[in-house]
Design a protein around this motif. Structure first.
Motif, PDB file in Angstrom:
ATOM      1  N   HIS A 166      -6.894   1.920 -13.437  1.00 23.08           N
ATOM      2  CA  HIS A 166      -6.388   2.676 -12.282  1.00 23.08           C
ATOM      3  C   HIS A 166      -6.566   1.879 -10.994  1.00 23.08           C
ATOM      4  O   HIS A 166      -5.640   1.774 -10.178  1.00 23.08           O
ATOM      5  CB  HIS A 166      -7.113   4.012 -12.182  1.00 23.08           C
ATOM      6  CG  HIS A 166      -6.806   4.766 -10.924  1.00 23.08           C
ATOM      7  ND1 HIS A 166      -5.612   5.437 -10.732  1.00 23.08           N
ATOM      8  CD2 HIS A 166      -7.523   4.935  -9.778  1.00 23.08           C
ATOM      9  CE1 HIS A 166      -5.612   5.994  -9.532  1.00 23.08           C
ATOM     10  NE2 HIS A 166      -6.752   5.704  -8.937  1.00 23.08           N
ATOM     11  N   SER A 175      -3.419   1.294  -3.263  1.00 23.71           N
ATOM     12  CA  SER A 175      -4.444   1.480  -2.235  1.00 23.71           C
ATOM     13  C   SER A 175      -5.591   0.482  -2.377  1.00 23.71           C
ATOM     14  O   SER A 175      -6.314   0.221  -1.410  1.00 23.71           O
ATOM     15  CB  SER A 175      -4.990   2.909  -2.284  1.00 23.71           C
ATOM     16  OG  SER A 175      -5.671   3.155  -3.504  1.00 23.71           O
ATOM     17  N   HIS A 207      -3.372   0.662  -8.697  1.00 25.56           N
ATOM     18  CA  HIS A 207      -3.050   1.543  -7.573  1.00 25.56           C
ATOM     19  C   HIS A 207      -2.926   0.715  -6.294  1.00 25.56           C
ATOM     20  O   HIS A 207      -3.811  -0.088  -5.975  1.00 25.56           O
ATOM     21  CB  HIS A 207      -4.128   2.608  -7.399  1.00 25.56           C
ATOM     22  CG  HIS A 207      -3.674   3.772  -6.580  1.00 25.56           C
ATOM     23  ND1 HIS A 207      -3.592   3.729  -5.201  1.00 25.56           N
ATOM     24  CD2 HIS A 207      -3.240   5.005  -6.940  1.00 25.56           C
ATOM     25  CE1 HIS A 207      -3.150   4.881  -4.749  1.00 25.56           C
ATOM     26  NE2 HIS A 207      -2.923   5.678  -5.785  1.00 25.56           N
ATOM     27  N   GLU A 217       1.129  -4.928  -4.335  1.00 20.63           N
ATOM     28  CA  GLU A 217       1.589  -3.692  -4.955  1.00 20.63           C
ATOM     29  C   GLU A 217       2.455  -4.082  -6.141  1.00 20.63           C
ATOM     30  O   GLU A 217       2.724  -5.265  -6.350  1.00 20.63           O
ATOM     31  CB  GLU A 217       2.370  -2.819  -3.963  1.00 20.63           C
ATOM     32  CG  GLU A 217       3.571  -3.490  -3.342  1.00 20.63           C
ATOM     33  CD  GLU A 217       4.320  -2.571  -2.391  1.00 20.63           C
ATOM     34  OE1 GLU A 217       3.869  -1.434  -2.181  1.00 20.63           O
ATOM     35  OE2 GLU A 217       5.357  -2.988  -1.876  1.00 20.63           O
TER      36      GLU A 217
END
Length: 246
Positions: free
Chosen positions: A122, A128, A126, A185
């Motif tokens: 994760h 972030s 992700h 990203e």
């Protein structure tokens, strides 16, 4: 019997709160049956508990693999069109436990991580967390300084602006140019669409690094286990605390 969210947290998949979200989203199953009730429980000694189809292990150590994915393989555990998947390139005994970390397009190649560590997966995927991924993109034509500047200042795509953390010319090859592009990203076909936005079509794409892990001399189609130091570096780049089972 223990509640599922507690078991998922114990297996290192996610925190209890994040595990509850996984359950509500229908991503958790027990003995092949999807469970969405937060009060549901299971016994890891007798029940097969899975997240996104990957069976959790409460006895075995976590698995961390690096694979040099060839073109023509789908980054998925299975494929509805019967195309070969990356799972066929790793040992059969590991296939029920590990999942690909993110994805590489069908016609792309290079470094793909696979692991049974859901919490780390994760964090690595992700946006972030901003974990950098480094690519070598061979494009048609010669990219100018203005083109490189556009990549690092942001280009407009149909799903919003996209910006490279770094973009530079690695080398020129005839009428083509090899770019080294770093993204933080992982949108679908992002490198290809960004290059198209500056007027250059990607003819070959290879990922050479995922965070601190590099492809190195790993042969195409082969895999290796990550070292304990490499796993620690992945935890460091995601700012997670590594648990004793990881």
């Amino acid at each position: 019997m223990e509640r599922l969210q507690k078991l998922l947290a114990r297996a290192g998949v996610a925190s209890r709160r994040e595990s509850e979200k996984l359950i509500c989203a229908g991503r958790v199953s027990v003995n092949g049956r999807v469970v969405t009730e937060l009060g549901a429980g299971a016994d890891p000694a007798v029940d097969a508990i899975a997240v996104d189809g990957a069976v959790l292990s409460f006895d075995e150590p976590m698995h961390y693999l690096a694979l040099n994915k060839p073109a023509g393989y789908v980054t998925s555990r299975s494929d509805t069109h019967d195309r070969p998947t990356v799972m066929s390139l790793i040992p059969e005994q590991l296939r029920p436990f590990v999942v690909p970390v993110g994805r590489l397009d069908l016609d792309s190649e290079g470094l793909l991580l696979l692991t049974s560590d859901g919490r780390l997966t994760h964090a690595l995927t992700h946006p972030s967390f901003g974990v950098p991924k480094t690519y070598l993109a061979t494009v048609r034509g010669h990219v100018t300084r203005d083109g490189l500047r556009a990549l690092t200042h942001g280009v407009e795509l149909e799903d919003g602006p996209a910006t490279a953390a770094d973009a530079r010319i690695e080398r020129r090859a005839g009428n083509n140019c090899v770019l080294r592009i770093v993204l933080t990203e992982g949108r679908k076909r992002e490198v290809k669409r960004m290059c198209e936005a500056i007027g250059h079509r990607v003819v070959h794409l290879r990922r050479i690094a995922f965070g601190p892990i590099e492809i190195g001399s790993l042969p195409l189609g082969r895999h290796r286990n990550l070292s304990d130091d490499e796993v620690n570096r992945l935890y460091k780049v995601t700012r997670l605390r590594r648990g004793r089972r990881a």
